[in-house]
Structure formats: structure tokens, C-alpha cells
Design an enzyme around this catalytic site. Structure first.
Site, PDB file in Angstrom:
ATOM      1  N   HIS A 331       0.838  -1.185   0.000  1.00 45.72           N
ATOM      2  CA  HIS A 331       0.000   0.000   0.000  1.00 45.72           C
ATOM      3  C   HIS A 331       0.875   1.237   0.000  1.00 45.72           C
ATOM      4  O   HIS A 331       1.962   1.249   0.580  1.00 45.72           O
ATOM      5  CB  HIS A 331      -0.925   0.013   1.236  1.00 45.72           C
ATOM      6  CG  HIS A 331      -2.052   0.997   1.117  1.00 45.72           C
ATOM      7  ND1 HIS A 331      -1.909   2.323   1.461  1.00 45.72           N
ATOM      8  CD2 HIS A 331      -3.332   0.844   0.683  1.00 45.72           C
ATOM      9  CE1 HIS A 331      -3.067   2.947   1.242  1.00 45.72           C
ATOM     10  NE2 HIS A 331      -3.934   2.081   0.772  1.00 45.72           N
ATOM     11  N   ASP A 388      -7.984  -4.050  -1.041  1.00 53.91           N
ATOM     12  CA  ASP A 388      -8.427  -4.385  -2.394  1.00 53.91           C
ATOM     13  C   ASP A 388      -8.318  -5.875  -2.674  1.00 53.91           C
ATOM     14  O   ASP A 388      -9.087  -6.430  -3.463  1.00 53.91           O
ATOM     15  CB  ASP A 388      -7.589  -3.615  -3.428  1.00 53.91           C
ATOM     16  CG  ASP A 388      -7.778  -2.118  -3.331  1.00 53.91           C
ATOM     17  OD1 ASP A 388      -8.932  -1.685  -3.229  1.00 53.91           O
ATOM     18  OD2 ASP A 388      -6.772  -1.378  -3.333  1.00 53.91           O
TER      19      ASP A 388
END
Length: 453
Positions: A331, A388
Site C-alpha cells: 500500500h 483491495d
């Protein structure tokens, strides 16, 4: 540039550093030395102690600007909405840990919290829920709007267009400085975006549009509009509705990401809220932002179609000379783990059990996760599964097609966009966004007549 403590007697400097009162200078400054001159720049600190150098006077005093590609080290605002600590894996909305909100709250309650700054009382929540629920219908003339799109239009293109299109039907609430108009627009947007999203999906698959049902809660109503058909009854599974509500909570805000910064930047021109939110939807559409969960599913499907050989694709991802990348790992902000992923992982098993969905992709995902948590290559680079990685699996199990994942993401992110816009438009320090640049083109030259070229 180095930091040192300096006691300033200039009250105006202190007020500038503290902005709207949520950041304080504490008398500290940083000294910049350039071309034989030194300049003192105030250091401000947020409520969680994070420091920032205020460069508001930098160009005026030195002629310099800063270069920061991707704005990775640039703070664009002071905000009291979301606190994110990527090193420690912390996410809080208005001070409340995401773990507590995910366990105890509902999406509409979180939307109220983000928008107004405090958790609602029972009476406030009931009134808020009623106001939102009774704005779910969209103007009947908008049916023609949806009918005009080609059948294969991407649902995100339709959603962005329909959202700004709302402004043409509700011209009574455009003024961003009219509190009553803003309040009405907020209720309309939160209520109507699920209807717009569901109708964009129905348009894509050639099914009749389904009208909202005010007897259903927010998530259940979205599921009904998405999957019901006139020919037979559709019952919303409570575990599925609960999982969708959880996903919306986890997506509700995430500080100054690409789409949120877009909403603030567009909104700084004082355009109406519908247009600002439409711009945020367009930014979210990108595969490096909201479209990442769609990319995860495509990758899992690719591995499954290739016989499920997970190691083969792990090797490709680790090969610096191979173009293959594993989406859903690591991330931009979180450096150890994504707290939202930890929460959402537990919901995946419940949804798969409730829907009876094919779990082949989920099994591949579990194998990939196992590698990411223990393989030195992934551990060293902190490439852990993010939100995600799991959200796409849940959307797929519920029945959403891949091109609808980001529409659902937009519905969840809407309260955060609204809260950020509301904070921006209400701040006395807000100026129209206008980044600087360093010009690298041709220097001055004379025009050459066409016949001489």
C-alpha cells in the site's frame, strides 16, 4: 533544510501556522539556507503530533517552490476527519478506531459521523436515516438519461455522468455557502447514488430498472435494486447485506487520496457539490485507485485459468525483469499492514458460506496470502494483502460483476468525499487549488512563417 527551535514573537506568524486552529506552531521553525540567505519556516503539528513545515511564504521570501512528484510529502490542508498512521496500521474516523466502527456501527451512522463530526444520538440517527431514505428516488426524466448511453458503457462512466447530471434536476441546491442547500444536497447524494449505481448496472445487462424500496436498509436496498427482476421475488440475505454494509464502512474515507484530493481541488473553485463528487468518481475509476480490486480478480482468474499454479505467478512477481505484478499487495501509505484488510478478511468466509459461491479463486487468494506473509521477498518489501485484495472477492461472491466493483467503492467513499468537501468549503483558509510547475520547454523564440518552415 534543518529544524531548530526558535521562539517567535510574531502573533501573525503563529496564527498562520495554526491555520484553522487544529494545527499549532509551538514556536518551532525550520531554517532554509539558499544563495547566501536564510529563511525561517514555521513548523506546525497536528493533534497526533505529526510535524509539517509550512511553506506558504517560501516563494515570496526566496523565489523558490518545492518539487514533489505525486505530492508524496506535501500536505494540502488541515483536516479533522480521518487520521491514518501507515507505520502503525492505524485508521480512525473522527478519532474512532476503524475496528470499533466496523464491529459496532452501521454505514449510515458512519456517514453521519464523517459529515457532522460526532456520533449521532438515537433521535439524530433516526431522523438522518429517514431523511436519506426518503430521497432515494431519482427524477423520472433521468430514465432517458440512462437510455441514451450505449449498452456496453462502463458503469463508472455512467455513474460519474449521472451524478453531475443530478445538478440539472436540483438547481435549487447549488450554492455551496447556503447551509440549507448543502444539507439537502448531502441527503440527496447519499440517498440517490445507490440508485444511480444500480441503474447503471441494469443498463449494462439489459434488465429493467428497479426502483428503491424504503422499507429496506441502505445495503439491502442497494442489493435489491441490483439483483431483483420483475419476474420473480428477490430476498436479500442478511449476512450478505451485513457484509456489504461493512465494506461501505471500510471504504468511507481514507484521508487525502487521489479521489478525495480531486474533490477538494475541484470544490475549491466553488462549483456545486454534484460536480465535485462526479470528479471524485472519475478519479476513483482509475486502476491505480478504486479499480485495484477489479485487477485483483482478473489476476486470480488468470491464475485459475492457467491451472492454479500459484508458485508460477509468485516467481513472475519476484522476477525484476518480468512485467507481471501482483495487484492487491502492499500500500502507498500503510507500511506494515492494512487494518481494513484484517477486518474484511473475516467477512469473506461468511459471505462465501451465505452465497455458496465458487471458492476456487478464494483458495488461490489464500495461497497467495500465505506466501506474502512468510516469503522473505514479500516480507522484506512489506507486500502484504491490502483491502483491495479481499474486497473484490467479497463483491464477486455477492454477485457483482467486475465492472461494478468500483461503483460500490464510490458509494462507500461518498460520505468521506462529502465530509472533506464540507470541511474545505467551510474553512477560511481555503484558496482555489493551483499547483506550481517547473517549466522545461523551449525558451523564447521567434515565430517562423509557414512558407519558411
Amino acid at each position: 533544510m534543518s529544524e531548530r527551535s526558535v521562539l517567535h514573537g510574531d502573533a501573525d506568524l503563529d496564527r498562520q501556522a495554526s491555520g484553522d486552529g487544529r494545527g499549532s506552531s509551538n514556536g518551532q521553525s525550520a531554517t532554509l539556507s539558499y544563495d547566501g540567505r536564510t529563511t525561517e519556516l514555521p513548523v506546525i503539528r497536528g493533534s497526533e503530533g505529526e510535524p509539517a513545515i509550512d511553506i506558504g511564504r517560501l516563494r515570496a521570501e526566496t523565489g523558490l517552490i518545492t518539487m514533489d512528484r505525486g505530492y508524496m510529502n506535501t500536505g494540502s490542508c488541515l483536516s479533522a476527519i480521518t487520521f491514518l498512521d501507515g507505520e502503525r496500521g492505524i485508521l480512525r474516523y473522527r478519532g474512532y478506531p476503524i475496528e470499533q466502527l466496523a464491529e459496532k456501527s452501521s454505514f449510515l451512522e458512519v456517514a453521519y459521523l464523517l459529515t457532522y463530526g460526532e456520533l449521532p444520538t438515537r433521535a439524530q440517527l433516526e431522523a438522518w436515516t429517514s431523511d436519506v431514505t426518503h430521497h432515494t428516488l431519482i427524477h423520472e426524466e433521468m430514465r432517458r438519461f440512462f437510455d441514451s448511453f450505449p449498452y456496453d458503457a462502463h458503469p463508472m462512466a455512467v455513474l460519474a455522468s449521472a451524478t453531475v447530471g443530478l445538478s440539472t434536476f436540483y438547481q435549487d441546491s447549488h450554492d455551496p455557502f447556503d447551509p440549507a442547500a448543502v444539507e439537502l444536497t448531502i441527503q440527496r447524494l447519499i440517498a440517490k447514488l445507490p440508485t444511480l449505481a444500480a441503474w447503471s448496472f441494469k443498463k449494462a445487462i439489459g434488465q429493467p430498472y428497479v426502483y428503491p424500496r424504503n422499507d429496506l436498509d441502505y445495503a439491502a436496498n442497494l442489493l435489491h435494486m441490483m439483483f431483483a427482476v420483475p419476474a420473480e421475488p428477490y430476498e436479500v440475505h442478511p449476512d450478505v447485506a451485513k457484509a456489504l454494509d461493512l465494506l461501505l464502512i471500510l471504504h468511507a474515507d481514507h484521508e487525502q487520496n487521489c479521489s478525495t484530493s480531486t474533490v477538494r481541488l475541484v470544490g475549491s473553485s466553488q462549483v456545486n457539490l454534484y460536480a465535485s463528487i462526479s470528479a471524485g468518481i472519475s478519479a476513483l475509476w482509475g486502476p491505480l485507485h478504486g479499480g485495484a480490486n477489479e485487477a485483483v480478480i482478473r489476476t486470480l482468474e488468470r491464475i485459475a485459468a492457467d491451472g492454479g499454479n500459484v508458485q508460477k505467478y509468485i516467481d513472475k512477481a519476484k522476477d525484476p525483469n518480468h512485467e507481471f505484478k501482483l495487484p492487491g499487495f502492499g500500500h502507498r501509505v500503510y507500511k506494515n499492514f492494512d487494518p481494513r484488510a484484517t477486518i474484511i478478511k473475516t467477512a469473506a468466509d461468511r459471505v462465501l458460506a451465505a452465497t455458496g459461491a465458487d471458492d476456487q479463486l478464494y483458495e488461490i487468494a489464500r495461497q497467495l496470502e500465505e506466501v506474502a506473509l512468510h516469503d522473505e521477498y514479500f516480507v522484506k518489501r512489506k507486500l502484504y494483502p491490502n483491502v483491495d485484495f479481499y474486497s473484490g472477492l467479497i463483491y464477486r461472491a455477492i454477485g457483482f460483476p467486475k465492472n461494478m466493483f468500483t461503483n460500490c467503492f464510490a458509494i462507500g467513499r461518498l460520505p468521506g468525499w462529502i465530509a472533506q468537501w464540507k470541511e474545505m468549503i467551510g474553512s477560511a483558509d481555503t484558496k482555489i487549488g493551483r499547483p506550481r510547475q517547473i517549466y522545461t520547454g523551449a525558451t523564447a523564440r521567434d515565430y517562423v512563417p509557414l512558407e519558411a518552415r
